[in-house]
Design a protein around this motif. Structure first.
Motif, short mmCIF file in Angstrom:
data_model
loop_
_atom_site.label_atom_id
_atom_site.label_comp_id
_atom_site.label_asym_id
_atom_site.label_seq_id
_atom_site.Cartn_x
_atom_site.Cartn_y
_atom_site.Cartn_z
N LEU A 66 0.61 -0.95 0.03
CA LEU A 66 -0.07 -0.12 -0.02
C LEU A 66 0.89 1.13 -0.04
O LEU A 66 1.82 1.46 0.68
N ASN A 67 0.66 2.09 -0.99
CA ASN A 67 1.13 3.47 -0.82
C ASN A 67 0.01 4.56 -0.82
O ASN A 67 -1.05 4.23 -1.12
N ALA A 68 0.20 5.80 -0.30
CA ALA A 68 -0.60 6.78 -0.21
C ALA A 68 -0.21 7.75 -1.01
O ALA A 68 1.10 8.40 -0.88
N ALA A 75 0.03 7.73 7.63
CA ALA A 75 0.04 6.47 6.71
C ALA A 75 1.29 5.42 7.33
O ALA A 75 1.02 4.32 7.27
N PHE A 132 1.75 1.38 6.01
CA PHE A 132 1.91 1.85 4.40
C PHE A 132 3.46 1.38 4.16
O PHE A 132 4.53 1.82 4.76
N VAL A 150 -7.21 -0.88 7.11
CA VAL A 150 -6.16 -1.97 7.54
C VAL A 150 -6.31 -2.77 8.72
O VAL A 150 -5.56 -3.95 8.50
#
Length: 422
Positions: free
Chosen positions: A3-5, A40, A45, A398
């Motif tokens: 996961l990236n934000a 994040a 993340f 999450v």
């Protein structure tokens, strides 16, 4: 799952800044971005990501660009401990030495958490801010990009890992372990070595987001992770299978290269609540401008379309003479979601052609999980509104992914490359 934000102003919905609770006044305050990165990181993340642009598109629409990304990420590195820090750097507007020096510095400052999203840029308005009349043709941009990346990689390798001796009686660095690169190519002349000694990761992690054929080939040759565009799983699978095959053809292990489509989420305790969150933002869109843009995308006169009625029937893609990609995405949105005109405008405003998932934490986790290994290895989260949408995801989605064992419960590595390998 990775996961990236994707951090972007007040949010990826173009009306997010108009919301009464938006942080639009804080877009020039580094603490705003530090808070988003910390949020994040609380969600474990892999990274936060900044895109970048080199022209002002519309001063009336706030929140596109503000702080220069590498400067901002350097400050954010001091406010975080584990999360990766990725930014776009254009191979059309920078030089390899300049980019390699900045990114290696960020990797040092962050203790090995820097990443570079390789882009070639696309707008004439940006080119005119860099001494050009128009943006170079695609083939030229990608040829320059390939030489650019090769040169940057050589610069990062110009210092051996053990080059620094710090021997006060003799040498700061072993001269035999610091090398010139003597690059003399079509686009660049670079002697080297780099002025920055080898960074903690050796070289920042390379990301790529190419959708065109040359872009996919560039990603297949160099990228360690890939950002993608796919509105639904069918589109995601097509891209995923094609790019994984190109990676294998380039002689690399495709299992080591994660593909992360963009993802917009609206999360509620019920489906109705999630839809209300989307509707709340959609209603803030300036109607006339939004319909004018939709007219451009569809080749129809949309000015008189009723906002809260279903989207009128559109011709098949084969009969559309304009840009096919966006039009086909609009047809997919209509087929999949049966939106009203207002809902369609909001979906396009928040993610364009990117996947949009609306629902409860459980339903969104289910849908995300269904993509993994089939059309995605993770997602580049494009929150419609910051920080609220990111808080919803971190606090509600999450934990479900963690309980299912498909997302990390805690960091097991200290570098971005380590996160992506885990």
């Amino acid at each position: 799952m990775h996961l990236n934000a994707f951090l972007y102003g007040c949010g990826h919905h173009s009306a997010a800044w108009r919301h009464p609770d938006s942080r639009v006044e804080d877009l020039g305050d580094i603490s705003y971005y530090e808070e988003l990165a910390q949020l994040a990181e609380r969600g474990k993340f892999d990274a936060v990501f900044f895109a970048d642009g080199h022209s002002v598109r519309d001063p009336a629409g706030a929140g596109t660009w503000f702080l220069e990304p590498i400067t901002a990420l350097s400050a954010m590195a001091r406010a975080t401990t584990h999360i990766g820090l990725v930014t776009t750097v254009s191979s059309t507007f920078y030089t390899p030495f300049h980019a390699a020096r900045m990114l290696a510095s960020l990797d040092h400052i962050s203790g090995g958490r820097a990443g570079w999203n390789v882009v070639t840029s696309m707008f004439d308005a940006e080119a005119r801010n860099h001494g050009m009349d128009v943006i170079p043709a695609r083939e030229e941009r990608y040829a320059r990009a390939e030489e650019f990346v090769d040169t940057a990689l050589a610069l990062w390798d110009s210092w051996d890992a053990d080059a620094l001796t710090l021997d006060r009686s003799r040498h700061y660095a072993d001269p035999a372990k610091v090398h010139s690169i003597d690059h003399d190519g079509k686009h660049f002349r670079v002697d080297g070595p780099l002025t920055v000694p080898r960074s903690p990761q050796g070289r920042p992690v390379l990301f790529q987001a190419g959708a065109s054929g040359p872009g996919r080939d560039l990603a297949a040759k160099y990228a360690e992770a890939i950002y993608a565009v796919a509105y639904d799983l069918v589109a995601a699978q097509s891209y995923y299978n094609d790019v994984k095959a190109r990676i294998r053809h380039a002689g690399r292990d495709s299992a080591t290269v994660g593909i992360m489509p963009g993802l917009v989420t609206y999360i509620g305790s019920t489906m109705d609540e999630a839809r209300r969150k989307k509707a709340e933002l959609d209603e803030l869109l300036p109607t006339e401008q939004s319909l004018a843009m939709l007219s451009t995308f569809t080749g129809q006169d949309c000015a008189a379309w009723e906002l809260d009625a279903p989207v009128p029937s559109l011709p098949p893609a084969a009969e559309f003479a304009g840009p096919q990609g966006r039009y086909e995405t609009i047809l997919r949105i209509i087929e999949k979601d049966a939106p009203t005109v207002r809902e369609l405008l909001g979906t396009l405003a928040a993610g364009g052609g990117h996947a949009t998932m609306i629902g409860t934490p459980e339903s969104i986790a289910d849908e995300m999980q269904s993509w993994i290994g089939r059309g995605a290895d993770g997602f580049n989260l494009m929150c419609p509104r910051y920080p609220d949408s990111l808080e919803d995801f971190v606090d509600q989605v999450v934990p479900i992914l963690q309980r299912r064992g498909i997302f990390r419960a805690d960091y097991t590595a200290s570098t971005l490359r380590g996160h992506l390998a885990g």
